[in-house]
Motif scaffolding. Structure first.
Motif, PDB file in Angstrom:
ATOM      1  N   MET A   1       9.181  -2.924  -3.560  1.00  0.00           N
ATOM      2  CA  MET A   1       8.308  -2.779  -4.542  1.00  0.00           C
ATOM      3  C   MET A   1       8.418  -1.320  -5.374  1.00  0.00           C
ATOM      4  N   LEU A   2       8.979  -0.412  -4.671  1.00  0.00           N
ATOM      5  CA  LEU A   2       9.317   1.005  -5.315  1.00  0.00           C
ATOM      6  C   LEU A   2      10.289   0.709  -6.480  1.00  0.00           C
ATOM      7  N   ASP A   3      11.474  -0.091  -6.210  1.00  0.00           N
ATOM      8  CA  ASP A   3      12.378  -0.675  -7.393  1.00  0.00           C
ATOM      9  C   ASP A   3      11.536  -1.344  -8.501  1.00  0.00           C
ATOM     10  N   ALA A   4      10.920  -2.105  -7.928  1.00  0.00           N
ATOM     11  CA  ALA A   4      10.210  -3.059  -9.164  1.00  0.00           C
ATOM     12  C   ALA A   4       9.226  -2.143  -9.732  1.00  0.00           C
ATOM     13  N   LEU A   5       8.445  -1.281  -9.219  1.00  0.00           N
ATOM     14  CA  LEU A   5       7.547  -0.523 -10.059  1.00  0.00           C
ATOM     15  C   LEU A   5       7.938   0.601 -11.011  1.00  0.00           C
ATOM     16  N   SER A   6       9.339   0.827 -10.735  1.00  0.00           N
ATOM     17  CA  SER A   6      10.083   1.875 -11.773  1.00  0.00           C
ATOM     18  C   SER A   6      10.983   0.942 -12.876  1.00  0.00           C
ATOM     19  N   ALA A   7      10.737  -0.446 -12.851  1.00  0.00           N
ATOM     20  CA  ALA A   7      11.510  -1.143 -13.795  1.00  0.00           C
ATOM     21  C   ALA A   7      10.686  -1.267 -15.005  1.00  0.00           C
ATOM     22  N   ASP A   8      11.455  -1.690 -16.152  1.00  0.00           N
ATOM     23  CA  ASP A   8      11.195  -1.593 -17.532  1.00  0.00           C
ATOM     24  C   ASP A   8      10.121  -2.991 -17.710  1.00  0.00           C
TER      25      ASP A   8
ATOM     26  N   VAL B   1       0.722  -1.136  -0.072  1.00  0.00           N
ATOM     27  CA  VAL B   1       0.069   0.289  -0.002  1.00  0.00           C
ATOM     28  C   VAL B   1       0.932   1.231   0.080  1.00  0.00           C
ATOM     29  N   ALA B   2       1.814   1.172   0.779  1.00  0.00           N
ATOM     30  CA  ALA B   2       2.828   2.281   1.028  1.00  0.00           C
ATOM     31  C   ALA B   2       3.617   2.750  -0.490  1.00  0.00           C
ATOM     32  N   ALA B   3       3.751   1.779  -1.042  1.00  0.00           N
ATOM     33  CA  ALA B   3       4.610   1.742  -2.424  1.00  0.00           C
ATOM     34  C   ALA B   3       3.582   2.325  -3.322  1.00  0.00           C
ATOM     35  N   VAL B   4       2.478   1.564  -3.443  1.00  0.00           N
ATOM     36  CA  VAL B   4       1.467   2.124  -4.609  1.00  0.00           C
ATOM     37  C   VAL B   4       0.779   3.492  -4.566  1.00  0.00           C
TER      38      VAL B   4
ATOM     39  N   ALA C   1      -3.131  -7.075 -11.594  1.00  0.00           N
ATOM     40  CA  ALA C   1      -2.155  -8.209 -12.295  1.00  0.00           C
ATOM     41  C   ALA C   1      -0.737  -7.482 -12.251  1.00  0.00           C
ATOM     42  N   VAL C   2      -0.407  -6.434 -12.370  1.00  0.00           N
ATOM     43  CA  VAL C   2       0.747  -5.550 -12.813  1.00  0.00           C
ATOM     44  C   VAL C   2       1.612  -5.648 -11.255  1.00  0.00           C
ATOM     45  N   ILE C   3       0.808  -5.290 -10.339  1.00  0.00           N
ATOM     46  CA  ILE C   3       1.181  -5.565  -8.849  1.00  0.00           C
ATOM     47  C   ILE C   3       1.466  -6.621  -8.294  1.00  0.00           C
ATOM     48  N   GLY C   4       0.484  -7.661  -8.371  1.00  0.00           N
ATOM     49  CA  GLY C   4       0.405  -8.746  -7.610  1.00  0.00           C
ATOM     50  C   GLY C   4       1.590  -9.816  -8.500  1.00  0.00           C
ATOM     51  N   ARG C   5       1.223 -10.070  -9.677  1.00  0.00           N
ATOM     52  CA  ARG C   5       1.791 -10.969 -10.514  1.00  0.00           C
ATOM     53  C   ARG C   5       3.238 -10.697 -10.959  1.00  0.00           C
ATOM     54  N   HIS C   6       3.488  -9.380 -11.036  1.00  0.00           N
ATOM     55  CA  HIS C   6       4.870  -8.968 -11.534  1.00  0.00           C
ATOM     56  C   HIS C   6       5.926  -8.198 -10.533  1.00  0.00           C
ATOM     57  N   ALA C   7       5.404  -7.077  -9.878  1.00  0.00           N
ATOM     58  CA  ALA C   7       6.089  -6.252  -9.145  1.00  0.00           C
ATOM     59  C   ALA C   7       6.156  -6.995  -7.623  1.00  0.00           C
TER      60      ALA C   7
ATOM     61  N   ILE D   1       7.772  -3.605 -15.787  1.00  0.00           N
ATOM     62  CA  ILE D   1       6.506  -2.948 -15.305  1.00  0.00           C
ATOM     63  C   ILE D   1       5.778  -2.206 -16.281  1.00  0.00           C
ATOM     64  N   ARG D   2       6.682  -1.403 -16.831  1.00  0.00           N
ATOM     65  CA  ARG D   2       5.988  -0.416 -17.913  1.00  0.00           C
ATOM     66  C   ARG D   2       5.419  -1.424 -19.159  1.00  0.00           C
ATOM     67  N   THR D   3       6.348  -2.433 -19.388  1.00  0.00           N
ATOM     68  CA  THR D   3       5.900  -3.294 -20.581  1.00  0.00           C
ATOM     69  C   THR D   3       4.668  -4.056 -20.115  1.00  0.00           C
ATOM     70  N   ALA D   4       4.676  -4.167 -19.015  1.00  0.00           N
ATOM     71  CA  ALA D   4       3.110  -5.034 -18.617  1.00  0.00           C
ATOM     72  C   ALA D   4       2.171  -4.204 -18.792  1.00  0.00           C
ATOM     73  N   GLU D   5       2.192  -2.981 -18.236  1.00  0.00           N
ATOM     74  CA  GLU D   5       1.134  -2.099 -18.405  1.00  0.00           C
ATOM     75  C   GLU D   5       0.852  -1.678 -19.942  1.00  0.00           C
ATOM     76  N   ALA D   6       1.987  -1.415 -20.756  1.00  0.00           N
ATOM     77  CA  ALA D   6       1.847  -1.228 -22.184  1.00  0.00           C
ATOM     78  C   ALA D   6       0.848  -2.258 -22.700  1.00  0.00           C
ATOM     79  N   LYS D   7       0.957  -3.753 -22.179  1.00  0.00           N
ATOM     80  CA  LYS D   7       0.074  -4.616 -22.834  1.00  0.00           C
ATOM     81  C   LYS D   7      -1.079  -4.579 -22.429  1.00  0.00           C
ATOM     82  N   GLY D   8      -1.578  -3.867 -21.343  1.00  0.00           N
ATOM     83  CA  GLY D   8      -2.975  -3.672 -21.041  1.00  0.00           C
ATOM     84  C   GLY D   8      -3.333  -4.655 -19.780  1.00  0.00           C
ATOM     85  N   LEU D   9      -2.312  -5.021 -18.971  1.00  0.00           N
ATOM     86  CA  LEU D   9      -2.646  -5.748 -17.929  1.00  0.00           C
ATOM     87  C   LEU D   9      -3.439  -4.895 -16.857  1.00  0.00           C
ATOM     88  N   SER D  10      -4.160  -5.532 -16.068  1.00  0.00           N
ATOM     89  CA  SER D  10      -5.054  -4.714 -15.052  1.00  0.00           C
ATOM     90  C   SER D  10      -3.910  -4.318 -14.009  1.00  0.00           C
TER      91      SER D  10
END
Length: 317
Positions: free
Chosen positions: A204-211, A119-122, A225-231, A213-222
């Protein structure tokens, strides 16, 4: 995978052997003569000689070490100098209490810490992050003994929600067992939850700024899913390390909490053995603690390979 497992297992065995040597030598270096403590007021030379002969205190260190290792390999950790009871039995009675308390504390800390860290990171820069950081700072700053006393005073004595002390075996009364342990577990897990929260937030802050994550968001993942499955999954390696190390620390370091809540656990057994100069019990509890650390670290290494397969591949390289 097999090479990775064998390598970690071999490192654990070597570490255990070195820990056994350190434990044995360290216990013998403690000040005081156990024979004098056993003799009490009757300290005539014959009594001291008989005690030393009975417990092998006059044997050379090499002989004592070989006897210790050979008996420990068969599960015989000797007899208490003070009570004559089997040390293995004493540890078997005390260790489950501390293990159960530690596991409950880890569960409490993991749920609170990981949840608050995510929660603090998001919600970075928002009131949710400020509240999580404030609670983490409070958890790190408040001593467990003071928090335990306040919990007993208000939650046990004033409101009667939890027992103030005592222990009920799980197989005797599962509900009563949890009722007695939930408050100590909450107190013991508070500081650990703060540590896990800070580490989770940072990872989580390091993960959310990784490439990726931006790719997953660009693919249209919710966002879920981006936070739980990847970050979160990529942030768990640091969290697993903290949890693994702290579980070992809780097993050996729950002395204060066990004292406050009058729990017959491993911490009480250790403190009593040190004050009584009970060599067999001291070296047994320290050896069991070292073995617990080594086993937990081995399990953490194996869990790494499950969370991040790249570690397993590099280990096989």
């Amino acid at each position: 995978m097999r090479r990775y497992l064998l390598g970690r297992l071999w490192q654990s065995i070597v570490t255990l052997i070195l820990a056994t040597i350190v434990v044995f030598v360290g216990v013998r270096a403690l000040p005081g003569d156990p024979a004098l403590a056993l003799a009490g007021e009757d300290r005539d030379p014959e009594s001291l000689r008989a005690i030393r002969e009975q417990y092998g205190l006059d044997d050379s260190l090499l002989v004592q070490f070989w006897q210790f290792v050979s008996h420990a390999a068969r599960g015989d950790l000797g007899q208490s100098i003070r009570t004559g009871e089997s040390v293995t039995t004493m540890i078997a009675n005390a260790l489950p209490v501390t293990i159960e308390l530690s596991v409950l504390a880890i569960l409490v800390a993991s749920v609170l810490g990981v949840g608050a860290g995510v929660v603090a990171a998001v919600r970075r820069g928002r009131p949710a992050e400020w509240a999580a950081n404030a609670l983490a700072l409070l958890g790190l700053s408040v001593p467990n003994f003071w928090l335990g006393l306040m919990a007993i005073l208000y939650l046990s004595v004033a409101l009667g929600l939890f027992p103030a002390s005592g222990f009920v075996p799980f197989f005797t009364d599962p509900v009563g067992n949890l009722h007695h342990l939930i408050l100590p577990a909450l107190i013991l897990g508070t500081g650990l939850a703060a540590v896990i929260m800070r580490q989770t937030r940072s990872s989580m802050l390091d993960a959310l700024s990784a490439d990726y994550i931006r790719t997953a968001e660009a693919k249209g993942l919710s966002p879920r899913a981006v936070i739980g499955r990847h970050a979160l999954r990529n942030s768990l390696i640091v969290v697993v390390t903290i949890v693994g190390l702290q579980l070992g620390a809780l097993i050996s370091g729950a002395v204060v909490t066990e004292r406050i809540f009058a729990l017959p656990g491993f911490g009480k057994l250790t403190v009593d053995a040190v004050f009584q100069r009970d060599y067999p019990v001291i070296q047994a509890v320290v050896l069991v603690t070292a073995a617990a650390y080594i086993l937990i670290n081995l399990l953490v290494d194996l869990l790494y390979s499950v969370i991040d397969p790249r570690i397993r591949v590099r280990g096989d390289a």
